[in-house]
Design an enzyme around this catalytic site. Structure first.
Site, PDB file in Angstrom:
ATOM      1  N   ILE A   1       0.865  -1.190   0.000  1.00  0.00           N
ATOM      2  CA  ILE A   1       0.000   0.000   0.000  1.00  0.00           C
ATOM      3  C   ILE A   1       0.902   1.241   0.000  1.00  0.00           C
ATOM      4  CG2 ILE A   1      -1.794   1.279   1.260  1.00  0.00           C
ATOM      5  CD1 ILE A   1      -2.268  -1.325   2.903  1.00  0.00           C
ATOM      6  N   HIS A   2       0.742   2.084  -0.981  1.00  0.00           N
ATOM      7  CA  HIS A   2       1.504   3.344  -0.920  1.00  0.00           C
ATOM      8  C   HIS A   2       0.829   4.517  -1.619  1.00  0.00           C
ATOM      9  CE1 HIS A   2       2.761   2.188  -5.006  1.00  0.00           C
ATOM     10  NE2 HIS A   2       2.986   3.472  -5.185  1.00  0.00           N
ATOM     11  N   ARG A   3      -0.294   4.272  -2.308  1.00  0.00           N
ATOM     12  CA  ARG A   3      -0.924   5.371  -3.055  1.00  0.00           C
ATOM     13  C   ARG A   3      -1.411   6.463  -2.118  1.00  0.00           C
ATOM     14  NH1 ARG A   3       0.281   5.438  -8.291  1.00  0.00           N
ATOM     15  NH2 ARG A   3       0.661   3.258  -8.755  1.00  0.00           N
TER      16      ARG A   3
END
Ligand code: UD1
Ligand code: UDP
Length: 366
Positions: free
Chosen positions: A213-215
């Protein structure tokens, strides 16, 4: 002998993976006896700088050391993009390349294209034509500008070509396939030989899910991050989560309670990531690159976004786009489990070219 000078601009993790394939193809081209030499210089903007977000990729993928590091570091979009513009202008003015080669849709991509076109240097854009049709995504803005201003548009898929056609961009457009596929094909065997991440983490194949997860849309929205966290908690399987530094920063405040089945680890090196992907049951991600890698390793993918640029994966039944909705995430996982975590037998296997994208790019640059 004629020499074609190329300045490659990279700055973020996925760009190192993509540029590695092209740099290797450039070196192979130069080994052949042709009247042309490709002279590639690599400019690292410094957008990503932690050792495990940058140096480790240059080391593992044998990317030539950057000739220049602009060391811009982190910051808000305007400051980061502006800092690259200012520093890159000096570099491009001094080096006067024949081509500037940019990758993907990051702030380094945007600054690269703007700096080059203002100096009348033609730009080749690798991964052109992708669209999410969501202009709240910083990447969407970056790619629209990059595509509008580039001379060579190197598309990974037929969808990307038709997206550009819809915007009236048809000149200089080539479907070369996806350079990330070249990288996976080249490195999958190496990963099997060299990575010991399964032993280090004491993992058995097929006994865990892998998540990333990084957005910004997820990390910067506590509700979405919590909703994803709740879904992970309801999933009856260990989840390995190599954590992006951006997510690490927000997790401390927004989502303090991590489910006991979620194992957070530091970002892993590329060969370790390929190994974790190859051995996972299901992959849950908001990453662009990881969605495709799931397909190449024949793993079902649950996409933690409201839309994807990689629509052909969804059409092929390999990817479910569920956003951050707890119930939808849990349901998608359940459906994939019911199908034995097998991808549809009738899926196309050539969605992203033939694994020779980088050679095609080199031929076009020459
Ligand atoms: C960037 C790209 C995104 C891409 C992602 C790949 C933009 C707008 N976004 O997002 O498209 O998918 O890279 O990973 O260009 N940080 C560190 N160490 C690092 C790098 C970042 O601690 O080496 C932290 C900093 O707090 C920084 C934050 O991560 O503010 C975000 O980094 P940034 O490069 O701005 O954006 P990404 O989220 O990494
Ligand atoms: N990756 C990696 N280690 C990690 C997470 C990702 O090597 O801990 C690799 C992944 O295999 C893929 C690329 O980084 O090749 C994707 O980068 P990221 O998800 O940061 O960006 P995106 O593709 O979404 O732009």
């Amino acid at each position: 002998m004629n020499s074609v000078k190329i300045i490659t601009i990279v700055g973020a993790r996925p760009q190192f993976v993509k540029a590695a394939a092209v740099s290797r193809a450039v070196a192979e081209f130069n080994r052949k006896e042709t009247p042309i030499t490709l002279n590639e210089c690599i400019v690292h903007t410094g957008q990503h700088y932690d050792e495990n977000m940058s140096k480790v990729f240059f080391d593992q993928l044998h990317i030539p050391r950057p000739d220049v590091n602009l060391k811009v570091g982190s910051g808000p979009h305007g400051r980061q993009t502006g800092a690259i513009l200012e520093k890159l202008e000096t570099v491009l003015t001094e080096t006067k390349p024949d081509w500037v080669l940019i990758y993907g849709d990051t702030n380094s991509t945007l600054a690269g294209v703007l700096t080059a076109v203002k100096l009348h240097i033609p730009v080749a854009h690798v991964e052109a034509g992708l669209r999410s049709y969501n202009r709240r995504m910083p990447e969407e803005i970056n790619r629209i500008v990059a595509d509008r201003l580039s001379t060579l548009l190197l598309c990974p898929t037929p969808t990307a070509v038709s997206n550009l056609a819809e915007e009236g961009i048809t000149e200089g457009v080539h479907n070369v396939g996806d350079v990330m596929y070249d990288s996976v094909l080249f490195n999958a065997e190496l990963a099997r030989e060299k990575s010991d991440i399964m032993q280090t983490l004491k993992l058995q194949p097929d006994s865990y899910y892998l998540a990333t997860i990084h957005r910004a849309e997820n990390t910067d929205d506590p509700d979405r991050l919590n909703s994803i966290g709740q879904a992970f908690e309801q999933i009856d399987m260990p989840i390995i989560l190599p954590i992006h530094p951006r997510t690490r920063k927000t997790l401390g405040t927004a989502c303090a309670e991590i489910a006991p089945n979620v194992r957070i680890i530091e970002p892993v090196a590329y060969l370790d990531m390929l190994t974790l992907e190859a051995n996972a049951r299901i992959i849950l991600t908001d990453s662009g690159g990881v969605q495709k890698e799931a397909y190449w390793f024949e793993k079902p993918c649950v996409t933690l976004r409201d839309e994807t640029e990689w629509v052909e994966l969804v059409q092929a039944g390999c990817n479910r786009v569920v956003g951050a909705d707890t119930q939808k995430i849990v349901a998608a996982v359940g459906e994939f489990e019911q199908a034995g975590c097998l991808l549809p037998a009738d899926r196309p296997t050539d969605l992203y070219g033939d694994g020779h994208s980088a050679e095609k790019i080199v031929a076009l640059l020459k």
